[in-house]
Design an enzyme around this catalytic site. Sequence first.
Site, PDB file in Angstrom:
ATOM      1  N   HIS A  43       0.863  -1.184   0.000  1.00 12.63           N
ATOM      2  CA  HIS A  43       0.000   0.000   0.000  1.00 12.63           C
ATOM      3  C   HIS A  43       0.903   1.238   0.000  1.00 12.63           C
ATOM      4  O   HIS A  43       1.146   1.847   1.043  1.00 12.63           O
ATOM      5  CB  HIS A  43      -0.907  -0.002   1.234  1.00 12.63           C
ATOM      6  CG  HIS A  43      -1.970   1.055   1.204  1.00 12.63           C
ATOM      7  ND1 HIS A  43      -3.221   0.858   1.741  1.00 12.63           N
ATOM      8  CD2 HIS A  43      -1.970   2.316   0.714  1.00 12.63           C
ATOM      9  CE1 HIS A  43      -3.940   1.968   1.589  1.00 12.63           C
ATOM     10  NE2 HIS A  43      -3.188   2.861   0.972  1.00 12.63           N
ATOM     11  N   HIS A  50       6.540   4.192   3.971  1.00 12.84           N
ATOM     12  CA  HIS A  50       6.885   2.773   4.166  1.00 12.84           C
ATOM     13  C   HIS A  50       7.189   2.152   2.804  1.00 12.84           C
ATOM     14  O   HIS A  50       8.338   2.141   2.394  1.00 12.84           O
ATOM     15  CB  HIS A  50       5.806   2.018   4.958  1.00 12.84           C
ATOM     16  CG  HIS A  50       4.395   2.448   4.695  1.00 12.84           C
ATOM     17  ND1 HIS A  50       3.798   2.342   3.469  1.00 12.84           N
ATOM     18  CD2 HIS A  50       3.465   2.977   5.542  1.00 12.84           C
ATOM     19  CE1 HIS A  50       2.544   2.781   3.555  1.00 12.84           C
ATOM     20  NE2 HIS A  50       2.318   3.177   4.785  1.00 12.84           N
ATOM     21  N   GLU A  70      -2.652  -1.662  -3.132  1.00 13.54           N
ATOM     22  CA  GLU A  70      -3.734  -0.873  -2.553  1.00 13.54           C
ATOM     23  C   GLU A  70      -3.387   0.611  -2.614  1.00 13.54           C
ATOM     24  O   GLU A  70      -2.219   0.985  -2.547  1.00 13.54           O
ATOM     25  CB  GLU A  70      -3.951  -1.243  -1.081  1.00 13.54           C
ATOM     26  CG  GLU A  70      -4.319  -2.675  -0.827  1.00 13.54           C
ATOM     27  CD  GLU A  70      -4.495  -2.959   0.654  1.00 13.54           C
ATOM     28  OE1 GLU A  70      -5.086  -4.009   0.973  1.00 13.54           O
ATOM     29  OE2 GLU A  70      -4.054  -2.137   1.487  1.00 13.54           O
ATOM     30  N   HIS A 190      -8.111  -5.649   7.493  1.00 11.75           N
ATOM     31  CA  HIS A 190      -7.881  -4.588   8.474  1.00 11.75           C
ATOM     32  C   HIS A 190      -8.132  -5.130   9.886  1.00 11.75           C
ATOM     33  O   HIS A 190      -9.256  -5.429  10.262  1.00 11.75           O
ATOM     34  CB  HIS A 190      -8.721  -3.341   8.249  1.00 11.75           C
ATOM     35  CG  HIS A 190      -8.084  -2.120   8.869  1.00 11.75           C
ATOM     36  ND1 HIS A 190      -7.209  -1.302   8.186  1.00 11.75           N
ATOM     37  CD2 HIS A 190      -8.145  -1.610  10.112  1.00 11.75           C
ATOM     38  CE1 HIS A 190      -6.792  -0.333   8.978  1.00 11.75           C
ATOM     39  NE2 HIS A 190      -7.338  -0.497  10.163  1.00 11.75           N
ATOM     40  N   ASP A 191      -7.048  -5.237  10.638  1.00 11.52           N
ATOM     41  CA  ASP A 191      -7.063  -5.693  12.035  1.00 11.52           C
ATOM     42  C   ASP A 191      -7.462  -7.152  12.207  1.00 11.52           C
ATOM     43  O   ASP A 191      -7.781  -7.586  13.320  1.00 11.52           O
ATOM     44  CB  ASP A 191      -7.958  -4.801  12.901  1.00 11.52           C
ATOM     45  CG  ASP A 191      -7.349  -3.428  13.149  1.00 11.52           C
ATOM     46  OD1 ASP A 191      -6.148  -3.258  12.852  1.00 11.52           O
ATOM     47  OD2 ASP A 191      -8.063  -2.535  13.620  1.00 11.52           O
TER      48      ASP A 191
END
Length: 237
Positions: A43, A50, A70, A190-191
């Site tokens: 992403h 990053h 993404e 996500h999570d």
Amino acid sequence: MTKLSVNVNKIATLRNSRGGNVPNLLRVAKDIELFGAQGITVHPRPDERHIRYQDARDLKKLVTTEYNIEGNPIEKFMDLVLEIQPTQVTLVPDAVDAITSNAGWDTIANRTFLREVISTFKQNDIRTSIFVDPDSKMVEGAAETGTDRIELYTESYAKAFAQGNLKGIDPFIKAAQIATQLGLGLNAGHDLSLENIKYFKENIPNVLEVSIGHALICESLYFGLENVINMYLNKLK
């Protein structure tokens, strides 16, 4: 079996925090594939804090499983995706300064925009997915954009599960049912973690792919990367 795509953003974050090339992002991605993961996700964000845009290009040369990129479809991101030609592009409505993804698309308000973006990617034979909340109207709106898949934004499920509230899965079950009825493929992310992934999979068996990064890398500090990937694969069977 639901495919596991490992998001390697956190590997890049660790590398960037010290400079140099340790850990070696490309080597880690290759090892993740060798350990059994069926995909690599990145992403890249505009500030490249990053994953760098060059990382995304370099990974294209060595990823042999599914490659998922993404991001928010700003012009720079779209140019990158069209250049790389990944297996899948996942559209996420990130603000420029977002620490992490924190909302799905309003697929009704952004229908025309998403339709145009998706058409461009599909003309280049790139599978498309839209990041959405577990909201029936948003799923229905996604179907009208021409996307191949949706990715359910699972933060609310993860929070509810951590509090012992198993009813947090209910909106996701309904959204998944509607997506299937409308002919949309189903991803999730996500999570998600070793703690909550099995219950999610048991209740939504038609999930094609999950994208997991932060939790997987954190868990690997304790159990080791190869062990953790195989633990996920066992829970996703």
